[in-house]
Motif scaffolding. Structure first.
Motif, PDB file in Angstrom:
ATOM      1  N   SER A 132       0.891  -1.463   0.159  1.00 41.76           N
ATOM      2  CA  SER A 132       0.065  -0.002   0.029  1.00 41.76           C
ATOM      3  C   SER A 132       0.706   1.737  -0.081  1.00 41.76           C
ATOM      4  N   LEU A 133       0.727   2.190  -0.691  1.00 43.39           N
ATOM      5  CA  LEU A 133       1.106   3.925  -0.479  1.00 43.39           C
ATOM      6  C   LEU A 133      -0.489   4.669  -1.114  1.00 43.39           C
ATOM      7  N   GLY A 134      -0.070   5.493  -0.260  1.00 42.76           N
ATOM      8  CA  GLY A 134      -0.611   6.416  -0.192  1.00 42.76           C
ATOM      9  C   GLY A 134      -0.222   7.911   0.187  1.00 42.76           C
ATOM     10  N   VAL A 135      -0.384   9.496  -0.389  1.00 42.42           N
ATOM     11  CA  VAL A 135      -0.705  10.377  -0.534  1.00 42.42           C
ATOM     12  C   VAL A 135      -1.149  11.401  -0.055  1.00 42.42           C
ATOM     13  N   LEU A 136      -2.322  12.484   1.003  1.00 43.47           N
ATOM     14  CA  LEU A 136      -3.045  13.080   1.083  1.00 43.47           C
ATOM     15  C   LEU A 136      -2.731  13.557   0.068  1.00 43.47           C
ATOM     16  N   TYR A 139      -1.280  17.174   0.012  1.00 37.54           N
ATOM     17  CA  TYR A 139       0.585  16.620  -0.144  1.00 37.54           C
ATOM     18  C   TYR A 139       1.002  16.213  -2.095  1.00 37.54           C
ATOM     19  N   ARG A 140       0.046  16.547  -2.705  1.00 38.58           N
ATOM     20  CA  ARG A 140      -0.176  16.022  -3.441  1.00 38.58           C
ATOM     21  C   ARG A 140      -0.279  17.527  -5.245  1.00 38.58           C
ATOM     22  N   GLU A 141      -0.667  18.374  -3.877  1.00 42.02           N
ATOM     23  CA  GLU A 141      -1.507  19.266  -5.432  1.00 42.02           C
ATOM     24  C   GLU A 141      -0.028  20.160  -5.856  1.00 42.02           C
ATOM     25  N   LEU A 150       8.803  18.276  -2.542  1.00 40.57           N
ATOM     26  CA  LEU A 150       8.640  16.827  -2.280  1.00 40.57           C
ATOM     27  C   LEU A 150       7.487  16.545  -3.577  1.00 40.57           C
ATOM     28  N   HIS A 151       8.080  15.257  -3.490  1.00 41.90           N
ATOM     29  CA  HIS A 151       7.439  14.463  -4.293  1.00 41.90           C
ATOM     30  C   HIS A 151       7.784  12.733  -3.169  1.00 41.90           C
ATOM     31  N   ILE A 152       6.217  13.369  -1.661  1.00 42.03           N
ATOM     32  CA  ILE A 152       6.107  12.305  -0.854  1.00 42.03           C
ATOM     33  C   ILE A 152       5.963  10.616  -1.659  1.00 42.03           C
ATOM     34  N   ALA A 153       5.325  10.660  -2.262  1.00 41.71           N
ATOM     35  CA  ALA A 153       5.015   9.175  -3.048  1.00 41.71           C
ATOM     36  C   ALA A 153       6.006   8.596  -3.208  1.00 41.71           C
ATOM     37  N   THR A 154       6.671   9.402  -4.337  1.00 43.70           N
ATOM     38  CA  THR A 154       8.075   8.672  -4.694  1.00 43.70           C
ATOM     39  C   THR A 154       9.477   8.546  -3.676  1.00 43.70           C
ATOM     40  N   ASP A 155       9.468  10.085  -2.461  1.00 40.34           N
ATOM     41  CA  ASP A 155      10.337   9.281  -1.421  1.00 40.34           C
ATOM     42  C   ASP A 155       9.890   8.298  -1.393  1.00 40.34           C
ATOM     43  N   ASP A 179      -8.280  -0.447 -12.024  1.00 41.05           N
ATOM     44  CA  ASP A 179      -8.734   0.765 -12.598  1.00 41.05           C
ATOM     45  C   ASP A 179      -8.489   2.184 -12.112  1.00 41.05           C
ATOM     46  N   ASN A 180      -7.221   1.970 -10.751  1.00 44.01           N
ATOM     47  CA  ASN A 180      -6.474   2.937 -10.148  1.00 44.01           C
ATOM     48  C   ASN A 180      -5.258   3.530 -11.330  1.00 44.01           C
ATOM     49  N   THR A 181      -5.919   4.345 -12.367  1.00 38.53           N
ATOM     50  CA  THR A 181      -4.962   4.810 -13.828  1.00 38.53           C
ATOM     51  C   THR A 181      -3.789   6.377 -12.902  1.00 38.53           C
ATOM     52  N   GLU A 182      -4.314   6.398 -12.163  1.00 35.64           N
ATOM     53  CA  GLU A 182      -3.656   7.596 -11.156  1.00 35.64           C
ATOM     54  C   GLU A 182      -1.974   6.898 -10.495  1.00 35.64           C
ATOM     55  N   ALA A 183      -2.811   5.047  -9.784  1.00 39.17           N
ATOM     56  CA  ALA A 183      -1.337   5.393  -9.762  1.00 39.17           C
ATOM     57  C   ALA A 183      -0.532   3.965 -10.781  1.00 39.17           C
ATOM     58  N   LYS A 184      -1.047   3.415 -11.630  1.00 42.14           N
ATOM     59  CA  LYS A 184      -0.362   2.914 -13.319  1.00 42.14           C
ATOM     60  C   LYS A 184       0.297   3.829 -13.844  1.00 42.14           C
ATOM     61  N   LEU A 185      -0.194   5.632 -13.666  1.00 42.58           N
ATOM     62  CA  LEU A 185       0.568   5.915 -14.070  1.00 42.58           C
ATOM     63  C   LEU A 185       1.300   6.640 -13.663  1.00 42.58           C
ATOM     64  N   PHE A 186       1.444   6.472 -12.296  1.00 39.87           N
ATOM     65  CA  PHE A 186       3.067   6.656 -10.724  1.00 39.87           C
ATOM     66  C   PHE A 186       3.800   6.302 -10.945  1.00 39.87           C
ATOM     67  N   TYR A 187       3.721   4.334 -10.713  1.00 42.31           N
ATOM     68  CA  TYR A 187       4.565   3.899 -11.027  1.00 42.31           C
ATOM     69  C   TYR A 187       5.656   3.457 -12.703  1.00 42.31           C
ATOM     70  N   ALA A 219      14.699   7.195  -6.954  1.00 42.31           N
ATOM     71  CA  ALA A 219      15.152   8.245  -6.991  1.00 42.31           C
ATOM     72  C   ALA A 219      15.523  10.105  -7.166  1.00 42.31           C
ATOM     73  N   ARG A 220      14.581  10.427  -6.934  1.00 40.42           N
ATOM     74  CA  ARG A 220      14.294  12.178  -7.828  1.00 40.42           C
ATOM     75  C   ARG A 220      15.613  12.798  -6.705  1.00 40.42           C
ATOM     76  N   ASP A 221      15.802  12.620  -5.694  1.00 38.02           N
ATOM     77  CA  ASP A 221      16.311  13.281  -4.893  1.00 38.02           C
ATOM     78  C   ASP A 221      17.822  13.049  -4.407  1.00 38.02           C
TER      79      ASP A 221
HETATM   80  C1  COA Z   1      -0.600   6.766  -6.771  1.00 37.79           C
HETATM   81  C2  COA Z   1       0.237   8.439  -6.097  1.00 37.79           C
HETATM   82  C3  COA Z   1       0.832   7.490  -4.322  1.00 37.79           C
HETATM   83  C4  COA Z   1       0.713   8.767  -6.685  1.00 37.79           C
HETATM   84  O1  COA Z   1       1.400  10.010  -6.121  1.00 37.79           O
HETATM   85  P1  COA Z   1       1.645  11.352  -6.040  1.00 37.79           P
HETATM   86  O2  COA Z   1       1.622  12.447  -5.734  1.00 37.79           O
HETATM   87  O3  COA Z   1       0.715  11.703  -7.894  1.00 37.79           O
HETATM   88  O4  COA Z   1       3.057  10.522  -7.044  1.00 37.79           O
HETATM   89  P2  COA Z   1       4.137  11.922  -7.175  1.00 37.79           P
HETATM   90  O5  COA Z   1       4.310  13.447  -7.074  1.00 37.79           O
HETATM   91  O6  COA Z   1       5.501  11.030  -6.396  1.00 37.79           O
HETATM   92  O7  COA Z   1       4.684  11.809  -9.051  1.00 37.79           O
HETATM   93  C5  COA Z   1       5.628  10.810  -9.201  1.00 37.79           C
HETATM   94  C6  COA Z   1       5.826  10.515 -10.806  1.00 37.79           C
HETATM   95  O8  COA Z   1       4.153  10.201 -10.707  1.00 37.79           O
HETATM   96  C7  COA Z   1       4.006  10.110 -12.536  1.00 37.79           C
HETATM   97  N1  COA Z   1       2.491  10.743 -12.351  1.00 37.79           N
HETATM   98  C8  COA Z   1       1.956  10.457 -11.096  1.00 37.79           C
HETATM   99  N2  COA Z   1       0.414  11.166 -11.223  1.00 37.79           N
HETATM  100  C9  COA Z   1       0.567  10.792 -12.840  1.00 37.79           C
HETATM  101  C10 COA Z   1      -0.821  11.781 -13.022  1.00 37.79           C
HETATM  102  N3  COA Z   1      -2.238  11.750 -13.642  1.00 37.79           N
HETATM  103  N4  COA Z   1      -0.308  11.476 -14.518  1.00 37.79           N
HETATM  104  C11 COA Z   1       0.925  10.852 -15.100  1.00 37.79           C
HETATM  105  N5  COA Z   1       2.037  10.935 -14.187  1.00 37.79           N
HETATM  106  C12 COA Z   1       1.656  10.661 -12.967  1.00 37.79           C
HETATM  107  C13 COA Z   1       4.721  10.983 -12.849  1.00 37.79           C
HETATM  108  O9  COA Z   1       5.769  10.858 -13.439  1.00 37.79           O
HETATM  109  C14 COA Z   1       5.334  12.064 -11.980  1.00 37.79           C
HETATM  110  O10 COA Z   1       6.660  12.657 -11.823  1.00 37.79           O
HETATM  111  P3  COA Z   1       5.860  14.419 -12.272  1.00 37.79           P
HETATM  112  O11 COA Z   1       5.280  15.014 -11.239  1.00 37.79           O
HETATM  113  O12 COA Z   1       7.627  15.363 -12.266  1.00 37.79           O
HETATM  114  O13 COA Z   1       5.560  14.321 -13.750  1.00 37.79           O
HETATM  115  C15 COA Z   1      -1.746   8.592  -5.456  1.00 37.79           C
HETATM  116  O14 COA Z   1      -2.374   9.108  -6.418  1.00 37.79           O
HETATM  117  C16 COA Z   1      -2.154   8.513  -3.758  1.00 37.79           C
HETATM  118  O15 COA Z   1      -1.826   8.273  -2.899  1.00 37.79           O
HETATM  119  N6  COA Z   1      -3.306   7.843  -4.456  1.00 37.79           N
HETATM  120  C17 COA Z   1      -4.318   7.230  -3.615  1.00 37.79           C
HETATM  121  C18 COA Z   1      -3.726   6.029  -3.060  1.00 37.79           C
HETATM  122  C19 COA Z   1      -3.284   4.892  -4.118  1.00 37.79           C
HETATM  123  O16 COA Z   1      -4.395   4.729  -5.382  1.00 37.79           O
HETATM  124  N7  COA Z   1      -2.705   3.981  -3.934  1.00 37.79           N
HETATM  125  C20 COA Z   1      -2.121   3.007  -4.742  1.00 37.79           C
HETATM  126  C21 COA Z   1      -2.451   1.564  -5.050  1.00 37.79           C
HETATM  127  S1  COA Z   1      -1.717   0.838  -3.516  1.00 37.79           S
END
Ligand code: COA
Length: 231
Positions: A132-136, A139-141, A150-155, A179-187, A219-221
Motif C-alpha cells: 500500500s502506498l498513498g499520499v493525502l 500534499y500532492r497538489e 517534495l514528491h512524497i509518494a516517490t520518496d 481501474d487505478n489510473t493515477e497509480a498506474k501512471l505513477f509507477y 530516487a529523484r532527489d
Molecule cells: C498513487 C499516488 C501515491 C501517486 O502520488 P503522487 O503524489 O502523484 O506521486 P508523485 O508526485 O511522487 O509523482 C511521481 C510521478 O508519477 C507520475 N504521475 C503521477 N500521477 C500522474 C498523472 N496523473 N499523470 C501522469 N503521470 C503521473 C509522474 O511521472 C510523476 O512525476 P512528475 O510529477 O514529475 O511528472 C497517489 O495518487 C495516491 O496517494 N493515490 C491514492 C492511493 C492509491 O491509489 N495508492 C496506490 C495503490 S496502493
C-alpha cells in the motif's frame, strides 16, 4: 517546512494510529480497510511490523501525517506467517470490527478471504511487494510540490524499495487495481513496467496489474537523507 519519514518494521514500532487513519482514508476499498480500524491497529500494523513481515514508513509534514507506504519482504507468505504467530489478536480484531462497525458480514468475509488466500510461491524464491502506498491529496497538489520541492509518494517508494533491498530482496512488485489510473501512471512514470494482470488473493472486484521494478533507483532527489530533512 519540516519534513520527516518515520520508518517502521524489523524491530521498530509502527505508528499504528497514523497508519490506520491514512490507510482507511486513502485506500478505503482495500481488504485491509474493510477489515476495520481495530484489525489495522491491533493486528496488521502492530503484529506484522513487529515480526518484520510488514515494513514501511510514514511521512510527516510539520508533524502532520501526510502519506505512508507498507511493503512486505514475503509477498506470498506474510499473512499466513502473521496469522500463525498472532491469530488470537487477529480474530479478536476482526470480531471487534464486526461488532463496532456497521459492515456486512459478506464484505468482511470477502476481505478476510482475500487477505488469507496468498499462497507460498512454488519456486520458494523470496519476493517483496509494495502492499500500500498513498499520499493525502493536499500534499500532492502542484502548489505544495512547487513550494516544498517534495514528491512524497516517490520518496516513500524509495524508502520501501531501499528497505526491502537491505533485507536482501531482489524481486519487488506492486499490485495496482486495474481501474487505478493515477497509480498506474505513477509507477509507469517511475520506470516500473507492467508484468501482467493478476487476481491472486485480491477478490473478484480487483483484477490487478503487477508491476516489477525495472532498473536503477527511483530516487529523484538522492540528497534527501533517509530519516529527516528540513526545508
Ligand atoms: C498513487 C499516488 C501515491 C501517486 O502520488 P503522487 O503524489 O502523484 O506521486 P508523485 O508526485 O511522487 O509523482 C511521481 C510521478 O508519477 C507520475 N504521475 C503521477 N500521477 C500522474 C498523472 N496523473 N499523470 C501522469 N503521470 C503521473 C509522474 O511521472 C510523476 O512525476 P512528475 O510529477 O514529475 O511528472 C497517489 O495518487 C495516491 O496517494 N493515490 C491514492 C492511493 C492509491 O491509489 N495508492 C496506490 C495503490 S496502493
Amino acid at each position: 517546512m519540516d519534513y520527516r519519514r518515520l520508518p517502521f518494521g524489523s524491530g521498530t514500532v509502527a505508528p499504528v494510529r497514523d497508519l490506520a487513519r491514512l490507510h482507511a482514508a486513502l485506500l478505503p476499498e482495500s481488504p485491509v480497510s474493510r477489515l476495520g480500524r481495530r484489525f489495522m491497529e491491533d493486528f496488521y500494523y502492530r503484529v506484522l511490523p513487529r515480526e518484520g513481515l510488514v515494513v514501511g514508513a510514514v511521512a510527516y509534514v510539520d508533524e502532520q501525517p501526510a502519506g505512508f507506504v507498507a511493503a512486505t519482504p514475503d509477498r506470498n507468505g506474510f499473512m499466513r506467517s502473521g496469522l500463525r504467530r498472532g491469530w488470537p489478536r487477529a480474530l479478536w480484531a476482526v470480531g471487534a470490527s464486526v461488532l463496532t462497525a456497521p459492515k456486512s458480514l459478506a464484505t468482511l468475509w470477502w476481505a478476510w478471504g482475500a487477505m488469507r488466500s496468498r499462497r507460498p510461491a512454488a519456486d520458494g524464491k523470496p519476493a517483496g511487494e509494495i502492499l500500500s502506498l498513498g499520499v493525502l491529496p493536499a500534499y500532492r497538489e502542484a502548489r505544495f510540490i512547487r513550494q516544498s520541492g517534495l514528491h512524497i509518494a516517490t520518496d516513500l517508494l524509495d524508502v520501501a524499495v531501499g528497505g526491502l533491498r537491505g533485507m536482501g530482496i531482489q524481486h519487488i512488485g506492486a499490485a495496482v487495481r486495474a481501474d487505478n489510473t493515477e497509480a498506474k501512471l505513477f509507477y509507469a512514470g517511475l520506470g516500473w513496467r507492467l508484468h501482467g494482470p493478476s487476481t491472486a488473493g485480491r477478490g473478484p472486484a480487483a483484477v490487478e496489474f503487477r508491476w516489477r521494478r525495472a532498473g536503477r533507483s527511483t530516487a529523484r532527489d538522492a540528497a534527501i537523507p533517509a530519516s529527516s530533512v528540513r526545508r
